[in-house]
Design a protein around this motif. Structure first.
Motif, mmCIF file in Angstrom:
data_model
loop_
_atom_site.group_PDB
_atom_site.id
_atom_site.type_symbol
_atom_site.label_atom_id
_atom_site.label_comp_id
_atom_site.label_asym_id
_atom_site.label_seq_id
_atom_site.Cartn_x
_atom_site.Cartn_y
_atom_site.Cartn_z
ATOM 1 N N VAL A 6 -4.788 3.645 13.628
ATOM 2 C CA VAL A 6 -4.545 2.779 12.475
ATOM 3 C C VAL A 6 -4.919 1.351 12.833
ATOM 4 O O VAL A 6 -4.480 0.822 13.858
ATOM 5 C CB VAL A 6 -3.050 2.812 12.047
ATOM 6 C CG1 VAL A 6 -2.836 1.942 10.808
ATOM 7 C CG2 VAL A 6 -2.596 4.243 11.802
ATOM 8 N N VAL A 98 -7.690 4.948 9.352
ATOM 9 C CA VAL A 98 -7.319 4.233 8.131
ATOM 10 C C VAL A 98 -7.224 2.745 8.454
ATOM 11 O O VAL A 98 -6.891 2.370 9.591
ATOM 12 C CB VAL A 98 -5.978 4.765 7.557
ATOM 13 C CG1 VAL A 98 -4.812 4.458 8.495
ATOM 14 C CG2 VAL A 98 -5.718 4.227 6.156
ATOM 15 N N ILE A 100 -5.623 -1.007 6.957
ATOM 16 C CA ILE A 100 -4.609 -1.561 6.046
ATOM 17 C C ILE A 100 -4.659 -3.078 6.122
ATOM 18 O O ILE A 100 -4.610 -3.652 7.217
ATOM 19 C CB ILE A 100 -3.206 -1.067 6.426
ATOM 20 C CG1 ILE A 100 -3.138 0.460 6.418
ATOM 21 C CG2 ILE A 100 -2.153 -1.652 5.485
ATOM 22 C CD1 ILE A 100 -1.916 1.030 7.117
ATOM 23 N N SER A 121 -9.174 2.877 3.105
ATOM 24 C CA SER A 121 -8.657 1.518 3.213
ATOM 25 C C SER A 121 -7.628 1.233 2.131
ATOM 26 O O SER A 121 -7.760 1.690 0.993
ATOM 27 C CB SER A 121 -9.809 0.501 3.108
ATOM 28 O OG SER A 121 -10.791 0.738 4.099
ATOM 29 N N VAL A 122 -6.613 0.444 2.524
ATOM 30 C CA VAL A 122 -5.498 0.108 1.632
ATOM 31 C C VAL A 122 -5.260 -1.396 1.657
ATOM 32 O O VAL A 122 -5.226 -2.014 2.721
ATOM 33 C CB VAL A 122 -4.200 0.827 2.073
ATOM 34 C CG1 VAL A 122 -3.035 0.474 1.146
ATOM 35 C CG2 VAL A 122 -4.410 2.333 2.121
ATOM 36 N N GLN A 124 -2.357 -4.166 0.612
ATOM 37 C CA GLN A 124 -0.976 -4.378 0.165
ATOM 38 C C GLN A 124 -0.914 -5.800 -0.398
ATOM 39 O O GLN A 124 -0.889 -6.776 0.332
ATOM 40 C CB GLN A 124 0.007 -4.202 1.325
ATOM 41 C CG GLN A 124 1.463 -4.025 0.881
ATOM 42 C CD GLN A 124 2.244 -5.328 0.860
ATOM 43 O OE1 GLN A 124 2.185 -6.112 1.790
ATOM 44 N NE2 GLN A 124 2.985 -5.550 -0.204
ATOM 45 N N VAL A 355 3.596 3.684 2.960
ATOM 46 C CA VAL A 355 3.141 4.627 3.983
ATOM 47 C C VAL A 355 2.890 6.007 3.376
ATOM 48 O O VAL A 355 2.003 6.737 3.826
ATOM 49 C CB VAL A 355 4.139 4.676 5.156
ATOM 50 C CG1 VAL A 355 3.758 5.766 6.150
ATOM 51 C CG2 VAL A 355 4.163 3.320 5.860
ATOM 52 N N VAL A 358 -0.565 5.748 2.297
ATOM 53 C CA VAL A 358 -1.454 5.810 3.461
ATOM 54 C C VAL A 358 -1.618 7.250 3.921
ATOM 55 O O VAL A 358 -2.739 7.702 4.236
ATOM 56 C CB VAL A 358 -0.913 4.932 4.605
ATOM 57 C CG1 VAL A 358 -1.732 5.121 5.883
ATOM 58 C CG2 VAL A 358 -0.906 3.448 4.218
ATOM 59 N N GLU A 359 -0.511 7.988 3.943
ATOM 60 C CA GLU A 359 -0.568 9.396 4.397
ATOM 61 C C GLU A 359 -1.470 10.242 3.514
ATOM 62 O O GLU A 359 -2.170 11.142 3.996
ATOM 63 C CB GLU A 359 0.846 9.990 4.424
ATOM 64 C CG GLU A 359 1.627 9.630 5.663
ATOM 65 C CD GLU A 359 2.786 10.580 5.888
ATOM 66 O OE1 GLU A 359 2.841 11.181 6.971
ATOM 67 O OE2 GLU A 359 3.626 10.737 4.977
#
Length: 363
Positions: A6, A98, A100, A121-122, A124, A355, A358-359
């Motif tokens: 990560v 991944v 973040i 990709s995330v 927040q 999360v 993300v999972e």
């Protein structure tokens, strides 16, 4: 158990760093053998705070574009190009599963490279009004976790998930810590307590206000916990332990500070607002006007519209502060109303929900 890699980026302020660390901690609890790497901006506070939390970090030579005309802006294109090149090298070497981003200068180049490399990709997004970096990244990332309604104006609606902002879990039990908090700060049970927060570095205008209004505050038999910030501590420490005032550069045990407080004065950064929702105490927000898109005012207004907080603009402090503070301190009913209303806006399981998203991308 599946071993994952990560990569996270968030920094510049605690409001970007601590959510990234909270997300990493939650992922670590689910994937104990996961490997983590943070990417930050050189010479910013994340280069210290992330290793303190037990994670590795690499720095990019990146900073924000100054809004005023300045010679510093001449180096900005070179910083962006250099950061993109270094971020590409980091991604190629680390091979994350991944990526973040929680905001800050370094998250732009990192997420840009990760998304263009087909790495899930995330983003927040903590604020009610996103910054330009996340607006530009929105079309490239897979998921955008937000804390406010109405962000379809800025992001593709199919990518948005309302999760809330990650906050410290010790805030969930402050109702049981009142006696401990009063003892910890050596406070009187017979007086109301005002907690003043301006962020870890401090807020110049809030500090000026408190200094000016100390005598007025004392007329209401109020004791003060004043976090003036490390940039201002030398100037204001002379007030420490005078006139029922405690001055702190930084408050480590924030759960106890919140537990002791009856009224809170605070900036309106996204993480502060999210924490105060859980705390459930009457708040006077004094947003910083010196932030992109005036997003702190927009954050605070989302609560004022729900009758969940009060707001005073910096430009109105000299006119409005004494009146609004008196309204609160003289009305237990008003304090209770604001405390109850702000608590209804809390999203206490934000980190877990982020999360979870993300999972989904890891499967």
């Amino acid at each position: 158990m599946k071993k994952i890699k990560v990569i996270l980026s968030g920094g510049g302020t605690g409001g970007h760093i601590y959510p990234a660390i909270a997300i990493a901690n939650e992922l670590k609890s689910r994937y104990p053998n996961a490997e983590f790497l943070f990417v930050g901006a050189k010479d910013r506070m994340e280069m210290d705070k992330v290793p303190e939390a037990g994670y590795k970090i690499e720095g990019l030579w990146i900073s924000g574009l100054q809004r005023s005309l300045t010679i510093k802006n001449l180096s900005f294109p070179f910083k962006v190009i250099g950061s993109l090149i270094k971020a590409r090298g980091i991604i190629k070497r680390f091979k994350p599963d991944v990526a973040i981003g929680t905001g800050g200068y370094a998250s732009g180049p990192l997420l840009q490279v990760a998304a263009s490399s087909n790495i899930p990709s995330v983003i927040q997004e903590q604020n009610s009004f996103p910054g330009i970096t996340n607006k530009l990244l929105a079309s490239k990332v897979d998921k955008i976790c937000v804390a406010y309604d109405g962000l379809e104006r800025f992001f593709p609606s199919e990518k948005i998930v309302k999760t809330g902002n990650p906050v410290r879990q010790d805030l969930l039990t402050i109702d049981t810590k009142r006696e401990q908090a009063l003892e910890h700060f050596s406070l009187s049970k017979e007086k109301k307590t005002l907690l003043v927060l301006g962020g870890s570095l401090g807020a110049r205008r809030i500090n000026q206000l408190i200094e000016k209004e100390l005598d007025f505050i004392q007329t209401h038999n109020v004791q003060v916990i004043w976090q003036c910030g490390k940039l201002y501590f030398e100037k204001y420490k002379l007030y420490d332990h005078t006139k029922n005032v405690q001055v702190h550069a930084f408050i480590k045990d924030m759960d106890l500070a919140y537990a002791a407080a009856d009224i809170i004065i605070s900036r309106a950064g996204a993480i502060s607002v999210s924490e105060l929702s859980i705390v459930g105490k009457p708040v006077i927000f004094i947003p910083s006007p010196n932030v992109a898109e005036d997003h702190q005012t927009k954050n605070a207004m989302a609560y004022v519209k729900e009758n969940a907080a009060m707001l005073i603009k910096e430009s109105d402090l000299d006119v409005d502060f004494e009146n609004k503070f008196t309204q609160l301190i003289m009305s237990p009913e008003r304090c209770e109303e604001l405390g109850e209303n702000i608590k209804t806006m809390a999203l206490v399981d934000a980190t877990k929900h982020i999360v979870d998203e993300v999972e989904k991308l890891l499967k």
